[in-house]
Design a protein around this motif. Structure first.
Motif, PDB file in Angstrom:
ATOM      1  N   GLY A 299     -48.968-110.864  -6.700  1.00  0.00           N
ATOM      2  CA  GLY A 299     -49.065-109.896  -5.609  1.00  0.00           C
ATOM      3  C   GLY A 299     -49.693-108.586  -6.056  1.00  0.00           C
ATOM      4  O   GLY A 299     -50.461-107.967  -5.313  1.00  0.00           O
ATOM      5  N   SER A 300     -49.375-108.149  -7.270  1.00  0.00           N
ATOM      6  CA  SER A 300     -49.976-106.925  -7.787  1.00  0.00           C
ATOM      7  C   SER A 300     -51.479-107.085  -7.961  1.00  0.00           C
ATOM      8  O   SER A 300     -52.256-106.182  -7.621  1.00  0.00           O
ATOM      9  N   GLU A 301     -51.893-108.233  -8.466  1.00  0.00           N
ATOM     10  CA  GLU A 301     -53.330-108.453  -8.652  1.00  0.00           C
ATOM     11  C   GLU A 301     -54.050-108.563  -7.307  1.00  0.00           C
ATOM     12  O   GLU A 301     -55.168-108.053  -7.154  1.00  0.00           O
ATOM     13  N   ARG A 302     -53.430-109.234  -6.328  1.00  0.00           N
ATOM     14  CA  ARG A 302     -54.053-109.309  -5.001  1.00  0.00           C
ATOM     15  C   ARG A 302     -54.168-107.918  -4.381  1.00  0.00           C
ATOM     16  O   ARG A 302     -55.192-107.588  -3.756  1.00  0.00           O
ATOM     17  N   ARG A 303     -53.156-107.113  -4.543  1.00  0.00           N
ATOM     18  CA  ARG A 303     -53.181-105.759  -3.990  1.00  0.00           C
ATOM     19  C   ARG A 303     -54.265-104.929  -4.668  1.00  0.00           C
ATOM     20  O   ARG A 303     -54.983-104.165  -4.005  1.00  0.00           O
ATOM     21  N   ALA A 304     -54.380-105.078  -5.989  1.00  0.00           N
ATOM     22  CA  ALA A 304     -55.429-104.337  -6.696  1.00  0.00           C
ATOM     23  C   ALA A 304     -56.818-104.780  -6.259  1.00  0.00           C
ATOM     24  O   ALA A 304     -57.719-103.939  -6.077  1.00  0.00           O
ATOM     25  N   ARG A 305     -57.014-106.095  -6.078  1.00  0.00           N
ATOM     26  CA  ARG A 305     -58.314-106.577  -5.603  1.00  0.00           C
ATOM     27  C   ARG A 305     -58.624-106.066  -4.201  1.00  0.00           C
ATOM     28  O   ARG A 305     -59.769-105.684  -3.897  1.00  0.00           O
ATOM     29  N   PHE A 306     -57.622-106.050  -3.333  1.00  0.00           N
ATOM     30  CA  PHE A 306     -57.841-105.578  -1.971  1.00  0.00           C
ATOM     31  C   PHE A 306     -58.298-104.124  -1.958  1.00  0.00           C
ATOM     32  O   PHE A 306     -59.287-103.770  -1.290  1.00  0.00           O
ATOM     33  N   TRP A 307     -57.576-103.267  -2.686  1.00  0.00           N
ATOM     34  CA  TRP A 307     -57.945-101.859  -2.675  1.00  0.00           C
ATOM     35  C   TRP A 307     -59.261-101.614  -3.401  1.00  0.00           C
ATOM     36  O   TRP A 307     -60.012-100.688  -3.039  1.00  0.00           O
ATOM     37  N   ILE A 312     -64.915-100.218  -2.582  1.00  0.00           N
ATOM     38  CA  ILE A 312     -66.347-100.556  -2.670  1.00  0.00           C
ATOM     39  C   ILE A 312     -66.982-100.539  -1.281  1.00  0.00           C
ATOM     40  O   ILE A 312     -68.097-100.017  -1.082  1.00  0.00           O
ATOM     41  N   ALA A 313     -66.295-101.114  -0.278  1.00  0.00           N
ATOM     42  CA  ALA A 313     -66.836-101.123   1.085  1.00  0.00           C
ATOM     43  C   ALA A 313     -66.989 -99.705   1.623  1.00  0.00           C
ATOM     44  O   ALA A 313     -67.999 -99.373   2.275  1.00  0.00           O
ATOM     45  N   PHE A 314     -66.010 -98.848   1.367  1.00  0.00           N
ATOM     46  CA  PHE A 314     -66.115 -97.465   1.831  1.00  0.00           C
ATOM     47  C   PHE A 314     -67.269 -96.741   1.146  1.00  0.00           C
ATOM     48  O   PHE A 314     -68.004 -95.970   1.785  1.00  0.00           O
ATOM     49  N   THR A 315     -67.463 -96.998  -0.137  1.00  0.00           N
ATOM     50  CA  THR A 315     -68.572 -96.355  -0.853  1.00  0.00           C
ATOM     51  C   THR A 315     -69.916 -96.828  -0.317  1.00  0.00           C
ATOM     52  O   THR A 315     -70.843 -96.028  -0.138  1.00  0.00           O
ATOM     53  N   VAL A 316     -70.038 -98.133  -0.052  1.00  0.00           N
ATOM     54  CA  VAL A 316     -71.288 -98.660   0.504  1.00  0.00           C
ATOM     55  C   VAL A 316     -71.557 -98.068   1.883  1.00  0.00           C
ATOM     56  O   VAL A 316     -72.694 -97.695   2.215  1.00  0.00           O
ATOM     57  N   ALA A 317     -70.512 -97.977   2.721  1.00  0.00           N
ATOM     58  CA  ALA A 317     -70.695 -97.384   4.044  1.00  0.00           C
ATOM     59  C   ALA A 317     -71.111 -95.916   3.943  1.00  0.00           C
ATOM     60  O   ALA A 317     -71.970 -95.443   4.703  1.00  0.00           O
ATOM     61  N   LEU A 318     -70.522 -95.192   3.008  1.00  0.00           N
ATOM     62  CA  LEU A 318     -70.885 -93.791   2.839  1.00  0.00           C
ATOM     63  C   LEU A 318     -72.326 -93.646   2.362  1.00  0.00           C
ATOM     64  O   LEU A 318     -73.072 -92.776   2.843  1.00  0.00           O
ATOM     65  N   ILE A 319     -72.751 -94.519   1.451  1.00  0.00           N
ATOM     66  CA  ILE A 319     -74.135 -94.465   0.979  1.00  0.00           C
ATOM     67  C   ILE A 319     -75.100 -94.814   2.107  1.00  0.00           C
ATOM     68  O   ILE A 319     -76.147 -94.176   2.282  1.00  0.00           O
ATOM     69  N   GLY A 320     -74.764 -95.833   2.917  1.00  0.00           N
ATOM     70  CA  GLY A 320     -75.631 -96.190   4.036  1.00  0.00           C
ATOM     71  C   GLY A 320     -75.739 -95.082   5.065  1.00  0.00           C
ATOM     72  O   GLY A 320     -76.829 -94.804   5.594  1.00  0.00           O
ATOM     73  N   THR A 321     -74.613 -94.426   5.367  1.00  0.00           N
ATOM     74  CA  THR A 321     -74.648 -93.314   6.318  1.00  0.00           C
ATOM     75  C   THR A 321     -75.492 -92.161   5.789  1.00  0.00           C
ATOM     76  O   THR A 321     -76.285 -91.553   6.534  1.00  0.00           O
TER      77      THR A 321
END
Length: 382
Positions: A299-307, A312-321
């Protein structure tokens, strides 16, 4: 209480030596004294000191172990043949010859055991989890009065510990690190907004347990935490202050107020030793089980992968904007449109209604000038 505290205790190292000399485990000592294994571990490490009847029982046990050790030493001095057998590498170092086996045959040569391999991070984490998690779930239940929240808080604390395992593994007291994280998670004020925690859980079945739990839940969270650490877990006052991130006088004040509140509702628990026993009994009556360590690590590893993916998705969205803004932004300066200027001689627009005398004259003037304006000059041939 004053006489029990006056009973001298050997140093922590001597306590552990006497227990090992008597071939006893910490669990066996805890069963004889009437405490938990974690409490005996804290006594032997010097983090806490027993009090009251527990101190007397612990001193009697240590005295009996010391007497047995002295008798064994005297027996060895009087009869050297009664010396216990040594291992193969010790006998070779001392020049001793191992005794013959049954029937006169020579015993098999003993070899030096191979060096123990260090534990992997997963094995060390599983050992810490198996040692701390069951008792920590019961302690967190006393802190919150909610069974599911206790399990969730402990699981979340160990997930944080696995994510920061290099830091936790080097900590001088990993159990204290995990306990502080579990208590912080359990006492978070954000749980009140969760729908599943808006309604109280069923209380304990025994009337005495219900009364004690009700008194604990009426205490403010800082006082409840200090009381549980000092009288429940058995930490000393400096350790309790350090774990609650408060000064020693403030922690002592919280502890005194909590004890006074408990004694006001339950006079039978005015003695700290009785309060310690009742807290242990209340925690042990609830059959609370912790999750498996492998499930916690997964569960800890899944949580770390999710965040990580969310970051990464937030950074990509910020770069695209940012790229879209740079692409569509103007490349030269465009002056703004100037504000309108007032034209003199033109009456302001008014709401519908009868015209005043001045407006009637102005309208007649404008109409007359539109048809009979001034004469225009027309060019004539010369």
């Amino acid at each position: 209480m004053t006489q029990s505290h006056a009973i001298p205790l050997p140093p922590p190292e001597e306590r552990r030596r006497l227990r090992e000399a008597g071939a006893l485990t910490q669990a066996q000592v805890a069963a004889r004294v009437g405490v938990t294994r974690e409490t005996v571990c804290a006594w032997e490490s010097g983090r806490t000191t027993p009090r009251g009847r527990r101190r007397e029982a612990y001193v009697r046990l240590l005295d009996s172990l010391a007497e047995k050790a002295e008798k064994a030493e005297k027996a060895v001095l009087q009869d050297p043949s009664a010396e216990p057998a040594v291992t193969g590498h010790q006998g070779a170092a001392d020049g001793a010859v191992p005794a013959a086996g049954p029937g006169g045959e020579d015993p098999e040569p003993s070899h030096e055991p191979p060096p123990e391999r260090p534990l992997t991070p997963a094995q060390a984490f599983d050992a810490l989890y198996a040692f701390c998690a069951p008792a920590l779930v019961r302690q967190t239940y006393l802190l919150t009065g909610r069974r599911e929240l206790a399990r969730e808080s402990v699981e979340r604390a160990f997930q944080l510990a696995w994510q920061r395992w290099p830091e936790v593994a080097r900590d001088r007291d990993p159990a204290s690190w995990v306990r502080a994280a579990a208590y912080d998670c359990a006492l978070s004020p954000w749980h009140r907004f969760r729908p599943r925690y808006r309604h109280p859980e069923p209380p304990p079945s025994e009337a005495s347990d219900r009364a004690l739990m009700a008194v604990l839940l009426t205490l403010p969270p800082p006082q409840r935490r200090a009381l549980l650490l000092f009288d429940g877990v058995g930490l000393g006052l400096p350790e309790t202050a350090a774990e609650t991130e408060a000064s020693t006088p403030a922690t002592a004040n919280r502890l005194l107020h909590a004890r006074a509140a408990v004694a006001a509702h339950l006079p039978a628990l005015s003695d700290p030793a009785e309060l310690h026993d009742r807290l242990a009994e209340l925690a042990s009556t609830e059959r609370l089980r912790a999750a498996k360590p492998t499930d916690v690590r997964d569960g800890s590893e899944r949580r770390a992968r999710f965040w990580t993916r969310a970051a990464i998705a937030f950074t990509v969205a910020l770069i695209g904007t940012t790229a879209l803004t740079l692409r569509t932004a103007p490349t030269r300066y465009e002056p703004p449109v100037p504000p309108g200027a007032t034209v003199l001689g033109v009456p302001p627009r008014v709401a519908p209604g009868p015209l005043s005398e001045a407006e009637v004259k102005l309208r007649a003037k404008l109409r007359s000038e539109a048809h009979n304006g001034p004469q225009r000059l027309a060019p004539q041939p010369g």
